[in-house]
Every structure is written in C-alpha cells, then in structure tokens.
Design a protein around this motif. Structure first.
Motif, PDB file in Angstrom:
ATOM      1  N   LYS A   1       0.740  -1.466  -0.003  1.00 38.12           N
ATOM      2  CA  LYS A   1       0.037   0.040   0.004  1.00 38.12           C
ATOM      3  C   LYS A   1       1.004   1.493  -0.010  1.00 38.12           C
ATOM      4  N   TYR A   2       2.137   1.374   0.752  1.00 35.94           N
ATOM      5  CA  TYR A   2       2.550   2.339   0.888  1.00 35.94           C
ATOM      6  C   TYR A   2       3.620   2.613  -0.579  1.00 35.94           C
ATOM      7  N   MET A   3       4.060   1.478  -1.017  1.00 38.96           N
ATOM      8  CA  MET A   3       4.439   1.940  -2.391  1.00 38.96           C
ATOM      9  C   MET A   3       3.702   2.150  -3.432  1.00 38.96           C
ATOM     10  N   MET A   4       2.528   1.756  -3.390  1.00 37.94           N
ATOM     11  CA  MET A   4       1.550   2.330  -4.481  1.00 37.94           C
ATOM     12  C   MET A   4       1.274   3.725  -4.474  1.00 37.94           C
ATOM     13  N   ASN A   5       0.908   4.186  -3.016  1.00 38.34           N
ATOM     14  CA  ASN A   5       0.823   5.710  -2.851  1.00 38.34           C
ATOM     15  C   ASN A   5       2.225   6.601  -3.012  1.00 38.34           C
ATOM     16  N   TYR A   6       3.396   5.983  -2.974  1.00 42.42           N
ATOM     17  CA  TYR A   6       4.452   6.491  -3.225  1.00 42.42           C
ATOM     18  C   TYR A   6       4.710   6.913  -4.811  1.00 42.42           C
ATOM     19  N   LEU A   7       4.116   5.659  -5.571  1.00 40.07           N
ATOM     20  CA  LEU A   7       4.720   5.774  -7.012  1.00 40.07           C
ATOM     21  C   LEU A   7       3.354   6.481  -7.543  1.00 40.07           C
ATOM     22  N   LYS A   8       2.165   6.757  -6.854  1.00 46.18           N
ATOM     23  CA  LYS A   8       1.196   7.622  -7.426  1.00 46.18           C
ATOM     24  C   LYS A   8       1.450   9.217  -7.127  1.00 46.18           C
ATOM     25  N   LYS A   9       2.221   9.515  -6.108  1.00 48.80           N
ATOM     26  CA  LYS A   9       2.358  10.913  -5.731  1.00 48.80           C
ATOM     27  C   LYS A   9       3.826  11.149  -6.400  1.00 48.80           C
ATOM     28  N   ASN A  10       4.711  10.170  -6.629  1.00 50.19           N
ATOM     29  CA  ASN A  10       6.172  10.378  -7.499  1.00 50.19           C
ATOM     30  C   ASN A  10       6.420   9.502  -8.499  1.00 50.19           C
ATOM     31  N   PRO A  11       5.597   9.761  -9.599  1.00 53.49           N
ATOM     32  CA  PRO A  11       5.617   8.882 -10.869  1.00 53.49           C
ATOM     33  C   PRO A  11       7.143   8.841 -11.484  1.00 53.49           C
ATOM     34  N   PRO A  12       7.297   7.758 -12.051  1.00 55.70           N
ATOM     35  CA  PRO A  12       8.468   7.391 -12.749  1.00 55.70           C
ATOM     36  C   PRO A  12       8.831   8.456 -13.933  1.00 55.70           C
ATOM     37  N   ILE A  13      10.042   8.435 -14.374  1.00 57.06           N
ATOM     38  CA  ILE A  13      10.299   9.585 -15.287  1.00 57.06           C
ATOM     39  C   ILE A  13       9.659   9.318 -16.483  1.00 57.06           C
ATOM     40  N   ASN A  14       9.268  10.504 -17.145  1.00 60.80           N
ATOM     41  CA  ASN A  14       8.177  10.531 -17.988  1.00 60.80           C
ATOM     42  C   ASN A  14       9.145  11.382 -19.449  1.00 60.80           C
TER      43      ASN A  14
ATOM     44  N   GLN B   1       8.434  14.180 -20.600  1.00 62.57           N
ATOM     45  CA  GLN B   1       8.614  15.507 -20.122  1.00 62.57           C
ATOM     46  C   GLN B   1       9.725  15.713 -19.338  1.00 62.57           C
ATOM     47  N   MET B   2       9.704  15.027 -18.507  1.00 62.14           N
ATOM     48  CA  MET B   2      10.984  15.023 -17.456  1.00 62.14           C
ATOM     49  C   MET B   2      12.137  14.905 -18.183  1.00 62.14           C
ATOM     50  N   LEU B   3      12.398  14.067 -19.213  1.00 64.13           N
ATOM     51  CA  LEU B   3      13.492  13.521 -19.902  1.00 64.13           C
ATOM     52  C   LEU B   3      13.762  14.821 -20.603  1.00 64.13           C
ATOM     53  N   ARG B   4      12.806  15.391 -21.267  1.00 69.13           N
ATOM     54  CA  ARG B   4      13.155  16.485 -22.284  1.00 69.13           C
ATOM     55  C   ARG B   4      13.735  17.699 -21.558  1.00 69.13           C
ATOM     56  N   THR B   5      13.131  17.970 -20.157  1.00 75.41           N
ATOM     57  CA  THR B   5      13.638  19.003 -19.424  1.00 75.41           C
ATOM     58  C   THR B   5      15.184  18.946 -18.909  1.00 75.41           C
ATOM     59  N   LEU B   6      15.516  17.619 -18.524  1.00 70.59           N
ATOM     60  CA  LEU B   6      16.606  17.019 -18.095  1.00 70.59           C
ATOM     61  C   LEU B   6      17.596  17.343 -19.183  1.00 70.59           C
ATOM     62  N   MET B   7      17.298  16.881 -20.459  1.00 70.57           N
ATOM     63  CA  MET B   7      18.326  17.124 -21.554  1.00 70.57           C
ATOM     64  C   MET B   7      18.575  18.550 -21.768  1.00 70.57           C
TER      65      MET B   7
ATOM     66  N   ILE C   1      14.388  11.167 -27.620  1.00 74.50           N
ATOM     67  CA  ILE C   1      13.729  10.862 -26.359  1.00 74.50           C
ATOM     68  C   ILE C   1      13.010   9.605 -26.209  1.00 74.50           C
ATOM     69  N   ASN C   2      12.423   9.134 -27.491  1.00 77.52           N
ATOM     70  CA  ASN C   2      11.783   7.860 -27.510  1.00 77.52           C
ATOM     71  C   ASN C   2      12.798   6.963 -27.449  1.00 77.52           C
ATOM     72  N   GLN C   3      14.163   6.815 -27.965  1.00 81.79           N
ATOM     73  CA  GLN C   3      15.226   5.857 -27.827  1.00 81.79           C
ATOM     74  C   GLN C   3      15.416   5.716 -26.239  1.00 81.79           C
ATOM     75  N   MET C   4      15.451   6.915 -25.550  1.00 81.15           N
ATOM     76  CA  MET C   4      15.878   6.763 -24.308  1.00 81.15           C
ATOM     77  C   MET C   4      14.876   6.472 -23.444  1.00 81.15           C
ATOM     78  N   MET C   5      13.484   6.599 -23.576  1.00 79.29           N
ATOM     79  CA  MET C   5      12.657   5.960 -23.039  1.00 79.29           C
ATOM     80  C   MET C   5      12.463   4.439 -23.202  1.00 79.29           C
ATOM     81  N   ARG C   6      12.740   4.094 -24.467  1.00 80.65           N
ATOM     82  CA  ARG C   6      13.029   2.695 -24.906  1.00 80.65           C
ATOM     83  C   ARG C   6      13.920   2.130 -23.902  1.00 80.65           C
ATOM     84  N   SER C   7      15.005   2.489 -24.079  1.00 77.91           N
ATOM     85  CA  SER C   7      15.930   2.190 -23.387  1.00 77.91           C
ATOM     86  C   SER C   7      15.979   1.952 -21.653  1.00 77.91           C
ATOM     87  N   MET C   8      15.470   2.996 -21.115  1.00 78.46           N
ATOM     88  CA  MET C   8      15.118   2.742 -19.848  1.00 78.46           C
ATOM     89  C   MET C   8      13.963   1.669 -19.399  1.00 78.46           C
TER      90      MET C   8
END
Length: 73
Positions: free
Chosen positions: A27-40, A42-48, A60-67
């Motif tokens: 339950k804790y992990m489900m709530n944590y992932l809901k509040k802090n989603p994995p990288i998407n 938009q986040m990857l674009r901003t980071l780059m 971006i597609n290539q990096m998302m596929r790799s991750m």
C-alpha cells in the motif's frame, strides 16, 4: 503440552506479521508511486535541455525505450 501452545502461537503471530507487513508495504509503495511517478518524456526533455542538449523526439523515444527495457530486466 503448554510449550506446544506457546510455539504454535509464536508461529501464528510470525505468519500474521509477515502477511500484514507485506500488505502495508504494498500500500505504501502504491501511494508513493502515485505521488512520485517514474520519469516520463517531459521530465526527460527538461533534463536534456538542462544539460545543454536540444532533444529531438527520436532521441527521447530512444532513451525512454532504453529505460523501459532496463526496468523490465
């Protein structure tokens, strides 16, 4: 005879504790992932862009596929 009951109660409490701990952690992990989603994307674009790169959609597609492939292993 009394020692058998003590052992049975101890084993039962251990099993109940493990099961309860599992569900609480799940339950804790489900709530944590809901509040802090994995990288998407938009986040990857901003980071780059912060690293000084101009991200193309192909890159971006290539990096998302790799991750995603790395997470599935």
């Amino acid at each position: 005879m009394d020692m058998i009951w003590v052992i049975l109660i101890g084993v039962g409490a251990l099993i109940a504790g493990v099961a309860l701990g599992f569900f609480i952690a799940r339950k804790y992990m489900m709530n944590y992932l809901k509040k802090n989603p994995p990288i998407n994307e938009q986040m990857l674009r901003t980071l780059m862009m912060q690293m000084g790169q101009k991200p193309s959609q192909k890159k971006i597609n290539q990096m998302m596929r790799s991750m995603n492939n790395q997470n599935n292993k």
